[in-house]
Design an enzyme around this catalytic site. Structure first.
Site, PDB file in Angstrom:
ATOM      1  N   LYS A  77       0.871  -1.177   0.000  1.00 39.16           N
ATOM      2  CA  LYS A  77       0.000   0.000   0.000  1.00 39.16           C
ATOM      3  C   LYS A  77       0.909   1.229   0.000  1.00 39.16           C
ATOM      4  CE  LYS A  77      -3.899   1.543   2.968  1.00 39.16           C
ATOM      5  NZ  LYS A  77      -4.681   1.191   4.184  1.00 39.16           N
ATOM      6  N   SER A 152      -9.573   1.182   3.284  1.00 40.75           N
ATOM      7  CA  SER A 152      -8.740   1.986   2.422  1.00 40.75           C
ATOM      8  C   SER A 152      -7.698   1.188   1.629  1.00 40.75           C
ATOM      9  CB  SER A 152      -8.043   3.057   3.254  1.00 40.75           C
ATOM     10  OG  SER A 152      -7.181   2.468   4.201  1.00 40.75           O
ATOM     11  N   SER A 176      -9.500  -1.272   7.440  1.00 39.43           N
ATOM     12  CA  SER A 176      -8.993  -1.096   6.075  1.00 39.43           C
ATOM     13  C   SER A 176      -8.302  -2.285   5.438  1.00 39.43           C
ATOM     14  CB  SER A 176      -8.054   0.097   6.020  1.00 39.43           C
ATOM     15  OG  SER A 176      -8.822   1.270   5.957  1.00 39.43           O
TER      16      SER A 176
HETATM   17  N1  GLN Z   1     -12.836   3.274   6.855  1.00 40.39           N
HETATM   18  C1  GLN Z   1     -12.260   3.669   8.096  1.00 40.39           C
HETATM   19  C2  GLN Z   1     -11.973   5.137   8.104  1.00 40.39           C
HETATM   20  O1  GLN Z   1     -12.267   5.769   7.154  1.00 40.39           O
HETATM   21  C3  GLN Z   1     -11.030   2.864   8.400  1.00 40.39           C
HETATM   22  C4  GLN Z   1      -9.832   3.311   7.678  1.00 40.39           C
HETATM   23  C5  GLN Z   1      -8.624   2.491   7.973  1.00 40.39           C
HETATM   24  O2  GLN Z   1      -8.708   1.431   8.610  1.00 40.39           O
HETATM   25  N2  GLN Z   1      -7.494   3.003   7.570  1.00 40.39           N
HETATM   26  O3  GLN Z   1     -11.455   5.658   9.030  1.00 40.39           O
END
Ligand code: GLN
Length: 474
Positions: A77, A152, A176
């Site tokens: 990532k 994400s 994520s």
């Molecule tokens: N979707 C969650 C957020 O927007 C988790 C994001 C993540 O785990 N990086 O915060």
């Protein structure tokens, strides 16, 4: 037929000289190029990857032992610091930033012979659930190009399912790794908080950030975890790993006490998702698991708590991007103050700004007690509830998300709707426990993930259960 052998087999064959690291890197780079329309990748590291592969092949020719991941290509990532390209976290404000050092996990993977071939797309700074918050482009779901891959770590999950590489790295602050694994049909493993070093990964919310693998099988994910887990002097929150390996999983479902989280199976759950989870429960029961329904009443507050604590930490972590030290600087500022504000105004996207504002607000004197402190109090309550449940059951089970992959554009104008995607993943992060998403079937042609959770540091047991479940579900 799948494009890649199991990771352990690839490494064995490379070590034995039956496969060449340079051919594997070429295969990965060709797959990346031929599946470019999914936009899973921000940049590929062609030169660096080829060079490493050549070196590995030469070392093997000299009879050296290269390691347990000899020649295995992977994708990180783009919030991991990696040499050979920019690290942007999919944000405009980090454009032009190159890593002065590498993340600990990348160093550990390289030390075992793995080769990073590309950086995957994400929601900028990992804020989001769909990759639509990427400042660059949206990744498409491998099963339906009109849909999101989840986020994400959407680029990483799509990359694995598109078989660009055998595994990819993601980060999980509120879901994520698990969410995109569920939406794309991959295995996504979120370890116990502190089991894997965060050093060299762009910080989001430091009290819940975790690093983990996305892969096609639990065995592959476990092998990667085995390489990257462990205490690191560069991350003071890291804990000792298990003395035994996370591989050689002898998971058995029989006799395992598994609690189905009642709060995750009720209102708001898509019927197709529910049917997949219920079918999985039946298969686990038939294989001898002792399944009961459990309730964690404070879960109803988890999302609200997360969306106070997370932005609070985000606002603090993003304060360092002032246009002076990292990446982008506004060119038309007349003073330092103006440079700070213009660089941030132009460099940060909408979601980062939203979180900076919410975070700054909940931490400001006057509102701190009402929001931040209260959220921390409720967080402790949630932690206590999970601890009490794990005194009764070995594992918890539920869906990963209330829905399957949604359409690109469907939720972008409604941040609250987007945040609701995370309703079944964030509690795990607040509590710091391990959790995994494994494929549990399809609904209307779209993958559905089953989420399994265990108590803190029970990663090995969780992987064992995940492996046994994976065998029952496929
Ligand atoms: N979707 C969650 C957020 O927007 C988790 C994001 C993540 O785990 N990086 O915060």
């Amino acid at each position: 037929m799948s494009a890649w052998l199991p990771i352990a087999t690839i490494a064995q064959k490379v070590q034995a000289g039956e496969l060449k690291a340079s051919e594997l890197v070429e295969q990965a780079l060709q797959a990346i190029a031929s599946k470019a329309q999914f936009q899973a990748i921000i940049v590929s590291l062609d030169d660096a990857a080829h060079e490493r592969a050549k070196d590995i092949d030469a070392r093997i020719a000299r009879g050296e032992n290269v390691g347990r991941l000899a020649g295995v290509p992977f994708i990180a990532k783009d919030n991991f610091l990696v040499f050979g390209a920019e690290t942007t976290a999919a944000s405009n404000i980090l454009k032009g930033f190159t890593a002065p050092y590498q993340s600990t996990v990348i160093n550990k993977l390289e030390a075992e012979g793995a080769i990073c071939v590309a950086k995957a797309n994400l929601d900028a700074f990992a804020h989001g659930s769909s990759t639509e918050n990427s400042d660059f482009f949206t990744t498409k779901n491998p099963h339906d190009e009109t849909r999101v891959p989840g986020g994400s770590s959407g680029g990483s999950a799509a990359a694995v399912v598109l078989e660009l590489t055998p595994f990819a790295l993601g980060s999980d602050t509120g879901g994520s790794i698990r969410l995109p694994a569920s939406f794309c049909g991959a295995v996504g493993y979120k370890p116990t908080y502190g089991l894997v070093s965060r050093s060299g990964v762009v910080a989001m919310a430091s009290s819940t950030d975790t690093i983990g693998p996305l892969a096609r099988t639990v065995d592959d994910a476990a092998l990667v975890l085995d390489v990257i887990a462990g205490k690191d002097a560069l991350d003071s929150t890291t804990i000792d790993r298990d003395a035994v390996s996370y591989t050689d999983l002898l998971g058995d479902v029989k006799g395992k006490k598994i609690g189905v989280i009642k709060e995750y199976m009720g209102e708001g759950l898509d019927q197709g998702v529910k049917a997949c989870i219920e079918a999985a429960i039946e298969k686990l029961k038939a294989a001898g698991a002792e399944i009961t329904e459990v309730s964690l009443p404070s879960l109803s507050a988890a999302l609200a708590v997360y969306y106070i604590i997370c932005p609070a930490e985000v606002s603090s972590n993003l304060a360092r991007y002032d246009g002076q030290r990292f990446g982008f600087t506004s060119s038309d500022a007349e003073s330092l103050d103006e440079s700070y504000s213009k660089s941030r105004a132009v460099g940060f996207g909408k979601e980062a700004k939203r979180r900076i504002m919410i975070g700054t607000y909940v931490l400001s004197s006057g509102y701190y007690d009402a929001y931040y402190k209260k959220a921390q109090t409720v967080r402790t309550k949630i932690i206590n509830e999970f601890e009490a449940i794990f005194a009764k059951v070995d594992f918890l089970l539920g869906p990963v998300a209330p829905m399957t992959a949604f359409k690109i554009g469907e939720n972008v104008d409604d941040p609250l709707q987007m945040y609701l995607t995370d309703i079944m993943t964030v509690a795990v992060n607040m509590v710091g426990i391990p959790a995994v998403s494994i494929p549990a079937g399809v609904s209307d042609g779209l993958p559905v993930g089953l989420q399994l959770m265990a108590a803190q540091k029970a990663d090995r047991a969780l992987l064992g259960l995940a492996k046994a479940s994976e065998e029952l579900l496929v």
